[in-house]
Design a protein around this motif. Structure first.
Motif, PDB file in Angstrom:
ATOM      1  N   LEU A 163       1.036  -0.703   0.106  1.00 57.65           N
ATOM      2  CA  LEU A 163       0.133  -0.137  -0.147  1.00 57.65           C
ATOM      3  C   LEU A 163       0.707   0.794  -0.057  1.00 57.65           C
ATOM      4  N   GLY A 164       0.738   1.981  -0.796  1.00 55.41           N
ATOM      5  CA  GLY A 164       1.681   3.078  -0.835  1.00 55.41           C
ATOM      6  C   GLY A 164       3.142   3.117  -1.519  1.00 55.41           C
ATOM      7  N   GLY A 165       3.244   1.778  -1.097  1.00 56.17           N
ATOM      8  CA  GLY A 165       4.792   1.239  -1.937  1.00 56.17           C
ATOM      9  C   GLY A 165       6.185   1.873  -0.957  1.00 56.17           C
ATOM     10  N   ASP A 166       7.127   0.796  -1.133  1.00 57.15           N
ATOM     11  CA  ASP A 166       8.191   0.943   0.102  1.00 57.15           C
ATOM     12  C   ASP A 166       9.745   0.917  -0.791  1.00 57.15           C
ATOM     13  N   GLU A 167      10.431   2.146  -0.838  1.00 60.54           N
ATOM     14  CA  GLU A 167      11.600   2.014  -2.005  1.00 60.54           C
ATOM     15  C   GLU A 167      12.352   0.725  -1.025  1.00 60.54           C
ATOM     16  N   ASN A 168      12.320  -0.020  -0.429  1.00 62.23           N
ATOM     17  CA  ASN A 168      12.975  -0.982   0.344  1.00 62.23           C
ATOM     18  C   ASN A 168      12.829  -1.938   0.201  1.00 62.23           C
ATOM     19  N   TYR A 169      11.978  -2.285  -0.774  1.00 63.14           N
ATOM     20  CA  TYR A 169      11.715  -3.523  -1.311  1.00 63.14           C
ATOM     21  C   TYR A 169      10.640  -3.364  -3.177  1.00 63.14           C
ATOM     22  N   GLY A 170      11.478  -2.592  -3.108  1.00 59.30           N
ATOM     23  CA  GLY A 170      11.369  -2.415  -5.177  1.00 59.30           C
ATOM     24  C   GLY A 170      10.770  -1.001  -5.307  1.00 59.30           C
ATOM     25  N   GLY A 171       9.419  -0.538  -3.800  1.00 60.81           N
ATOM     26  CA  GLY A 171       8.696   0.488  -4.782  1.00 60.81           C
ATOM     27  C   GLY A 171       9.261   1.217  -5.203  1.00 60.81           C
ATOM     28  N   PHE A 172       8.962   2.180  -6.046  1.00 57.71           N
ATOM     29  CA  PHE A 172       9.427   3.599  -7.093  1.00 57.71           C
ATOM     30  C   PHE A 172      10.641   2.940  -7.258  1.00 57.71           C
ATOM     31  N   LEU A 177      10.701  -2.709 -10.712  1.00 53.28           N
ATOM     32  CA  LEU A 177       8.855  -2.530 -11.896  1.00 53.28           C
ATOM     33  C   LEU A 177       8.829  -3.061 -12.698  1.00 53.28           C
ATOM     34  N   GLY A 178       9.846  -2.754 -13.893  1.00 53.16           N
ATOM     35  CA  GLY A 178       9.876  -3.139 -14.846  1.00 53.16           C
ATOM     36  C   GLY A 178       9.222  -4.722 -15.307  1.00 53.16           C
ATOM     37  N   GLY A 181       5.793  -6.071 -12.690  1.00 56.76           N
ATOM     38  CA  GLY A 181       4.676  -4.603 -12.316  1.00 56.76           C
ATOM     39  C   GLY A 181       4.764  -3.986 -11.626  1.00 56.76           C
ATOM     40  N   ARG A 182       3.489  -2.503 -11.567  1.00 57.43           N
ATOM     41  CA  ARG A 182       3.541  -2.008 -10.532  1.00 57.43           C
ATOM     42  C   ARG A 182       2.606  -2.808  -9.395  1.00 57.43           C
ATOM     43  N   PHE A 183       3.540  -3.209  -8.667  1.00 57.96           N
ATOM     44  CA  PHE A 183       2.240  -4.702  -7.543  1.00 57.96           C
ATOM     45  C   PHE A 183       1.511  -3.837  -7.111  1.00 57.96           C
ATOM     46  N   TYR A 184       1.694  -2.429  -6.336  1.00 59.77           N
ATOM     47  CA  TYR A 184       1.357  -1.958  -5.552  1.00 59.77           C
ATOM     48  C   TYR A 184       0.331  -1.111  -5.670  1.00 59.77           C
ATOM     49  N   ALA A 185      -0.793  -0.714  -3.924  1.00 54.48           N
ATOM     50  CA  ALA A 185      -1.330   0.123  -4.962  1.00 54.48           C
ATOM     51  C   ALA A 185      -1.076   1.346  -4.554  1.00 54.48           C
ATOM     52  N   THR A 186      -1.552   2.416  -4.952  1.00 57.99           N
ATOM     53  CA  THR A 186      -1.340   3.397  -5.011  1.00 57.99           C
ATOM     54  C   THR A 186      -2.634   5.158  -4.946  1.00 57.99           C
ATOM     55  N   ARG A 187      -3.597   4.487  -5.116  1.00 60.30           N
ATOM     56  CA  ARG A 187      -5.110   4.804  -5.647  1.00 60.30           C
ATOM     57  C   ARG A 187      -5.902   4.572  -4.866  1.00 60.30           C
ATOM     58  N   THR A 188      -6.979   5.206  -3.681  1.00 57.16           N
ATOM     59  CA  THR A 188      -7.990   4.233  -3.360  1.00 57.16           C
ATOM     60  C   THR A 188      -8.378   3.782  -4.147  1.00 57.16           C
ATOM     61  N   SER A 189      -8.864   3.700  -5.720  1.00 51.82           N
ATOM     62  CA  SER A 189      -9.552   3.771  -6.448  1.00 51.82           C
ATOM     63  C   SER A 189      -9.149   2.488  -7.164  1.00 51.82           C
ATOM     64  N   GLU A 190      -7.786   2.473  -6.651  1.00 54.80           N
ATOM     65  CA  GLU A 190      -7.168   0.820  -7.034  1.00 54.80           C
ATOM     66  C   GLU A 190      -7.553  -0.604  -5.732  1.00 54.80           C
ATOM     67  N   LEU A 191      -7.999   0.349  -5.170  1.00 56.08           N
ATOM     68  CA  LEU A 191      -8.376  -1.188  -3.733  1.00 56.08           C
ATOM     69  C   LEU A 191      -9.721  -1.949  -4.021  1.00 56.08           C
ATOM     70  N   TRP A 287       0.063 -17.380  -2.288  1.00 60.27           N
ATOM     71  CA  TRP A 287       0.801 -16.537  -3.749  1.00 60.27           C
ATOM     72  C   TRP A 287       1.286 -16.027  -3.097  1.00 60.27           C
ATOM     73  N   MET A 288       2.759 -15.855  -4.462  1.00 55.68           N
ATOM     74  CA  MET A 288       4.186 -14.542  -4.315  1.00 55.68           C
ATOM     75  C   MET A 288       3.775 -13.492  -5.409  1.00 55.68           C
ATOM     76  N   LEU A 289       5.059 -12.832  -5.264  1.00 59.00           N
ATOM     77  CA  LEU A 289       4.630 -12.194  -6.709  1.00 59.00           C
ATOM     78  C   LEU A 289       6.129 -12.661  -7.618  1.00 59.00           C
ATOM     79  N   THR A 290       5.546 -12.933  -8.638  1.00 55.93           N
ATOM     80  CA  THR A 290       6.625 -12.856  -9.390  1.00 55.93           C
ATOM     81  C   THR A 290       6.750 -11.864 -11.177  1.00 55.93           C
ATOM     82  N   PRO A 291       7.125 -12.030 -12.266  1.00 55.92           N
ATOM     83  CA  PRO A 291       7.812 -11.299 -12.977  1.00 55.92           C
ATOM     84  C   PRO A 291       6.280 -11.225 -13.928  1.00 55.92           C
ATOM     85  N   GLY A 292       6.017 -10.062 -14.071  1.00 59.40           N
ATOM     86  CA  GLY A 292       4.811  -9.950 -14.495  1.00 59.40           C
ATOM     87  C   GLY A 292       3.623  -9.864 -13.287  1.00 59.40           C
ATOM     88  N   SER A 293       3.291 -10.532 -12.363  1.00 69.43           N
ATOM     89  CA  SER A 293       2.303 -11.127 -11.784  1.00 69.43           C
ATOM     90  C   SER A 293       1.486  -9.014 -11.153  1.00 69.43           C
TER      91      SER A 293
END
Length: 295
Positions: A163-172, A177-178, A181-191, A287-293
């Motif tokens: 939620l919001g992104g964490d630069e210590n774990y891939g955020g920003f 992200l390439g 994919g952008r795996f974290y929510a950045t807006r309430t509309s995405e929840l 579930w785990m985060l995998t490339p493209g997921s």
């Protein structure tokens, strides 16, 4: 003149019967002591349970307050979520002075001082119950240390990775992200499941990072059971906060959590192993985060 026929040595004091009646035998005293010990043995667990229930209720109220403040931040920013952990963001103390100008700049990267205006800078809503002592001790130190340390050990950790992104774990990070994919929510509309997505949770950490000393019932970040690999160990370890993502099961195996719709409750910490509570991108409990997921 009449005299008593009873020899003086055999006469009884008229008060003696009352004295004998008022005394206790050793057996009677032992019985009373035994009853008192039994009552104390019964009452102590009851009192402890009542105190624990009161602490849990207080923590639920504070978790709800923080979740609603988190939503207020989004309302003030046109639906954009509070960045979970990001360098270079502004944060200010209760006098409107820049945090970064008074202490180590990383303090503003964490959520406490950036969310503080939405709770009137009342850090008592972040540092509660057992952690109130930590806040009092920090308040007695110099301003720079207070500003920095209060950003580290609030009673609740933010689900910053998802939620919001964490630069210590891939955020920003454009490279990360390439690939994922952008795996974290950045807006309430995405929840997509706001009533089922965790935002704050009971947290704990070592008082000094990288040590195995005192454990404080507070930390600014909680991590999910899985990321690109498993994060949590199979069993909760009292002595190793990081092995369960700094989650705290401080209520007889339960944790207090709040959700992105603003409500809060307590749940068995084992129930939080379900990745679908951490991100609505998760389709299964493991579930785990995998490339493209990430989307």
């Amino acid at each position: 003149m009449q005299t008593s026929s009873t020899p003086p040595s055999r006469r009884r004091c008229p008060l003696r019967p009352f004295a004998e009646a008022a005394g206790f035998t050793l057996v009677e005293l032992l019985v009373v002591v035994g009853i008192l010990a039994l009552l104390i043995g019964i009452l102590i667990p009851v009192i402890a349970k009542v105190r624990s229930s009161a602490s849990r209720a207080k923590e639920i109220v504070c978790a709800r307050t923080l979740a609603q403040a988190w939503l207020s931040y989004a309302d003030d920013h046109n639906g954009a979520l509070l960045p979970g952990y990001k360098s270079g963001l502004p944060a200010f103390d209760s006098q409107g002075e820049s945090i970064a100008a008074q202490t180590i700049g990383v303090a503003a990267s964490r959520w406490p001082w950036r969310l503080a205006p939405y709770i009137g800078h009342a850090f008592e809503a972040m540092y509660i119950n057992e952690n109130e002592r930590t806040l009092r001790e920090l308040a007695a130190t110099d301003t720079s240390n207070y500003l920095y340390q209060t950003s580290v050990f609030p009673s609740f950790g933010l689900n910053s990775v998802w939620l919001g992104g964490d630069e210590n774990y891939g955020g920003f990070n454009p490279i990360f992200l390439g690939g994922f994919g952008r795996f974290y929510a950045t807006r309430t509309s995405e929840l997509r499941r706001p009533a089922e997505t965790l935002v704050f949770a009971s947290a704990r950490a070592f008082a000094a990072e990288g040590t195995d000393g005192e454990i404080l019932e507070g930390y600014f970040r909680v991590r999910s059971p899985n990321f690109t690999a498993a994060v949590w160990t199979p069993e909760y370890a009292e002595s190793e906060p990081s092995t369960w993502g700094n989650m705290s099961a401080r209520y007889a195996g339960d944790s207090v959590i709040s959700f992105t719709d603003g409500h809060a409750e307590s749940k068995p910490t084992d129930a939080l192993k379900d990745m679908r509570l951490w991100t609505d991108r998760a389709s299964t409990p493991n579930w785990m985060l995998t490339p493209g997921s990430g989307g």
